[in-house]
Design a protein around this motif. Structure first.
Motif, PDB file in Angstrom:
ATOM      1  N   ALA A 331      43.283  53.636  23.468  1.00 25.27           N
ATOM      2  CA  ALA A 331      44.918  54.824  23.989  1.00 25.27           C
ATOM      3  C   ALA A 331      45.598  54.156  24.458  1.00 25.27           C
ATOM      4  N   LEU A 332      45.963  52.877  25.335  1.00 21.90           N
ATOM      5  CA  LEU A 332      47.171  52.567  25.825  1.00 21.90           C
ATOM      6  C   LEU A 332      47.401  51.679  24.987  1.00 21.90           C
ATOM      7  N   GLY A 333      47.095  51.038  23.714  1.00 21.84           N
ATOM      8  CA  GLY A 333      46.795  49.938  22.710  1.00 21.84           C
ATOM      9  C   GLY A 333      47.161  48.739  22.946  1.00 21.84           C
ATOM     10  N   TYR A 334      45.865  48.467  23.564  1.00 22.23           N
ATOM     11  CA  TYR A 334      44.988  47.218  23.956  1.00 22.23           C
ATOM     12  C   TYR A 334      43.974  47.024  23.184  1.00 22.23           C
ATOM     13  N   PRO A 335      43.575  45.708  23.355  1.00 20.61           N
ATOM     14  CA  PRO A 335      42.838  45.349  21.321  1.00 20.61           C
ATOM     15  C   PRO A 335      41.341  45.687  22.012  1.00 20.61           C
ATOM     16  N   LEU A 336      40.351  46.193  21.483  1.00 18.30           N
ATOM     17  CA  LEU A 336      38.789  46.171  21.066  1.00 18.30           C
ATOM     18  C   LEU A 336      38.944  45.244  21.379  1.00 18.30           C
ATOM     19  N   ARG A 337      38.719  44.093  21.857  1.00 18.16           N
ATOM     20  CA  ARG A 337      38.246  42.730  22.115  1.00 18.16           C
ATOM     21  C   ARG A 337      37.652  42.448  23.078  1.00 18.16           C
ATOM     22  N   ILE A 338      38.832  42.619  24.117  1.00 18.76           N
ATOM     23  CA  ILE A 338      38.522  42.343  25.666  1.00 18.76           C
ATOM     24  C   ILE A 338      37.880  43.559  26.277  1.00 18.76           C
ATOM     25  N   PHE A 339      37.954  44.636  25.034  1.00 18.00           N
ATOM     26  CA  PHE A 339      36.757  45.580  26.147  1.00 18.00           C
ATOM     27  C   PHE A 339      35.235  45.608  25.959  1.00 18.00           C
ATOM     28  N   GLN A 340      34.843  44.945  24.840  1.00 18.81           N
ATOM     29  CA  GLN A 340      34.044  45.130  24.114  1.00 18.81           C
ATOM     30  C   GLN A 340      32.364  43.866  25.140  1.00 18.81           C
ATOM     31  N   SER A 341      32.734  42.804  25.390  1.00 24.84           N
ATOM     32  CA  SER A 341      31.926  42.176  25.788  1.00 24.84           C
ATOM     33  C   SER A 341      32.776  41.565  27.361  1.00 24.84           C
ATOM     34  N   TYR A 342      32.901  42.853  28.088  1.00 24.40           N
ATOM     35  CA  TYR A 342      34.531  42.937  29.235  1.00 24.40           C
ATOM     36  C   TYR A 342      33.337  42.141  30.132  1.00 24.40           C
ATOM     37  N   ILE A 343      32.388  41.943  30.369  1.00 26.63           N
ATOM     38  CA  ILE A 343      31.413  41.554  31.743  1.00 26.63           C
ATOM     39  C   ILE A 343      31.049  40.331  31.411  1.00 26.63           C
ATOM     40  N   ALA A 344      30.649  40.425  30.423  1.00 23.92           N
ATOM     41  CA  ALA A 344      30.441  38.191  29.205  1.00 23.92           C
ATOM     42  C   ALA A 344      31.500  37.799  29.655  1.00 23.92           C
ATOM     43  N   ASN A 345      33.083  38.285  28.825  1.00 24.26           N
ATOM     44  CA  ASN A 345      33.822  37.303  28.373  1.00 24.26           C
ATOM     45  C   ASN A 345      34.500  36.754  30.051  1.00 24.26           C
ATOM     46  N   ALA A 346      34.710  38.043  31.250  1.00 16.41           N
ATOM     47  CA  ALA A 346      34.878  38.338  32.237  1.00 16.41           C
ATOM     48  C   ALA A 346      34.353  36.905  33.442  1.00 16.41           C
ATOM     49  N   SER A 347      33.199  37.030  32.837  1.00 20.98           N
ATOM     50  CA  SER A 347      32.337  36.128  33.667  1.00 20.98           C
ATOM     51  C   SER A 347      32.386  34.879  33.361  1.00 20.98           C
ATOM     52  N   ALA A 348      32.525  34.312  31.803  1.00 21.01           N
ATOM     53  CA  ALA A 348      32.667  32.996  31.329  1.00 21.01           C
ATOM     54  C   ALA A 348      34.162  32.553  31.297  1.00 21.01           C
ATOM     55  N   ALA A 349      34.914  32.883  31.747  1.00 23.83           N
ATOM     56  CA  ALA A 349      36.475  32.849  32.486  1.00 23.83           C
ATOM     57  C   ALA A 349      36.431  32.513  33.447  1.00 23.83           C
ATOM     58  N   MET A 350      35.772  33.303  34.525  1.00 21.65           N
ATOM     59  CA  MET A 350      35.705  32.940  35.656  1.00 21.65           C
ATOM     60  C   MET A 350      35.122  31.351  36.016  1.00 21.65           C
ATOM     61  N   PHE A 351      33.582  30.866  35.570  1.00 26.11           N
ATOM     62  CA  PHE A 351      32.943  30.049  35.925  1.00 26.11           C
ATOM     63  C   PHE A 351      34.110  28.577  35.040  1.00 26.11           C
ATOM     64  N   SER A 352      34.815  28.838  34.589  1.00 22.94           N
ATOM     65  CA  SER A 352      35.775  27.814  33.585  1.00 22.94           C
ATOM     66  C   SER A 352      37.107  27.741  34.235  1.00 22.94           C
ATOM     67  N   GLY A 353      36.726  28.495  35.226  1.00 22.11           N
ATOM     68  CA  GLY A 353      37.998  28.453  36.187  1.00 22.11           C
ATOM     69  C   GLY A 353      39.366  29.175  35.672  1.00 22.11           C
ATOM     70  N   THR A 354      39.018  29.632  34.535  1.00 20.07           N
ATOM     71  CA  THR A 354      40.626  30.422  33.633  1.00 20.07           C
ATOM     72  C   THR A 354      40.372  31.706  34.309  1.00 20.07           C
TER      73      THR A 354
END
Length: 403
Positions: A331-354
């Motif tokens: 509803a706020l205009g964010y892309p669906l992809r960033i919420f579908q695998s929210y925890i998985a993508n966030a965890s992967a980014a944090m482990f890679s230091g990004t």
């Protein structure tokens, strides 16, 4: 004919109801913690209990939710002890604990991991895994004397850090063993993360089992014992934390103000659960119980419903929360992809230091907005939990024991 109020005033039943309310309170707080992870700006890239890098309200918001997991595991042990008190150790009790333990591990690996990460295989191994594995072990320990289990639980809590040291530089299979038992970490090939290695939590459940008979005592005696227990736990915490060595992986540091000193002193380690963390949270939680059972009103009724349907409410709130995040984000205009695998993508980014993509795009509300979403999620989940409470009261199907 007895009225519902008469039934609730019967001493033994009142005590059991107060345990449900206590459990419901920590579920209420748990929802706040998870909503903060999903909706609070910066939740994935900041540490809200790091002294000097947080606000007081954010610090307290995170710290109060530290009470949840220890209380859950402790109450699980208490509940097993109350079943034990009826018939003593039996094969039926042992078999039920083993089956329920395996069921909880399955739920964490499959159901909860799916609800947290729509569209990507990612094992997010947390409190249900720790509870299930602890129940598996306790299915054997119930054949021992409860006092021995109590001492064993205390030993596990206090000595768990020693089990980490010989495995600090482990690789291969020993590393995987360490991750699932004593020290959290990522799984191979980015397939998941273990946040709750079960050994320290087994100690907490054993404490609940060994201590659980106290809740059967008359209220004046029980409350006096609980108060002394809470005071002893907090005194031992203050002693270990004051020594600033063994009790926690994160030593506290003196700051420039009393507030910074206090924040650092209370910034105890949850992953893995340190002795300081368990002592502080259980001590405070026991004091909360003593105050909580003296309260009445609609809010207490809501908490009691949550406490009588803990697993159902736990699973449901993840589904409601993640769906709500997707709906609000779109509803706020964010892309669906960033919420579908929210925890998985966030965890992967944090482990890679990004920085996770969801953070780079500016997703998240300020803390006051997070509180509004928290109350909204509670309002959406409560009718479902209330319905399921009625189902459990009116039906005796065997499978209801596993929900």
């Amino acid at each position: 004919m007895a009225t519902p109020d008469d039934v609730l005033m019967e001493p033994r039943r009142m005590r059991l109801t107060s345990l449900d309310t206590w459990r419901g309170l920590v579920i209420f707080l748990m929802v706040l913690d998870h909503v903060r992870d999903f909706f609070n700006r910066g939740a994935l890239t900041s540490t809200p209990t790091e002294a000097g890098h947080t606000t007081l309200l954010l610090y307290l918001t995170r710290w109060v939710t530290h009470l949840c997991a220890p209380t859950f595991l402790f109450l699980a042990g208490v509940g097993i002890r109350l079943q034990y008190e009826k018939h003593g150790p039996t094969w039926n009790l042992s078999r039920f604990l083993a089956m329920r333990g395996l069921w909880l591990v399955f739920l964490d690996l499959v159901v909860i991991s799916t609800l947290l990460s729509f569209g990507r295989v990612f094992f997010f191994i947390q409190v249900l895994y720790a509870t299930g594995m602890s129940m598996l072990v306790l299915s054997a320990l119930v054949w021992l004397r409860p006092r021995f289990v109590l001492v064993l639980g205390g030993a596990i809590v206090l000595l768990a850090p020693l089990a980490i040291r010989p495995l600090l530089h482990a690789t291969g299979a020993p590393l995987l063993f360490r991750t699932f038992t004593v020290l959290p970490g990522p799984l191979p090939a980015g397939s998941g993360i273990v946040l709750y290695p079960f050994v320290p939590w087994l100690g907490v459940m054993c404490l609940g089992f060994g201590y659980g008979h106290i809740f059967r005592l008359p209220p004046p005696i029980r409350d006096r014992i609980l108060a002394w227990t809470a005071a002893s736990l907090l005194a031992l915490f203050a002693l270990l934390r004051g020594i600033n060595g063994y009790g926690d992986l994160s030593p506290w540091k003196a700051g420039h103000t009393p507030l910074l000193n206090s924040e650092s002193f209370m910034d105890v380690t949850k992953y893995p659960a340190s002795p300081d963390y368990v002592l502080a949270t259980l001590g405070i939680s026991l004091l909360l119980f003593l105050g909580l059972e003296r309260l009445r009103g609609p809010f207490i009724r809501i908490l009691t419903t949550f406490g009588r349907t803990p697993l159902f409410t736990y699973i449901t709130h993840f589904f409601v929360m993640h769906c709500l995040q997707i709906a609000v984000g779109l509803a706020l205009g964010y892309p669906l992809r960033i919420f579908q695998s929210y925890i998985a993508n966030a965890s992967a980014a944090m482990f890679s230091g990004t920085v996770p993509e969801v953070e780079r795009l500016g997703w998240g509300f300020p803390l006051w907005g997070t509180y509004i979403v928290w109350l909204l999620v509670v309002a959406l989940v409560y009718p479902l939990s209330r319905w399921f409470e009625g189902v459990k009261q009116n039906r005796q199907d065997w499978w209801l024991r596993y929900l």
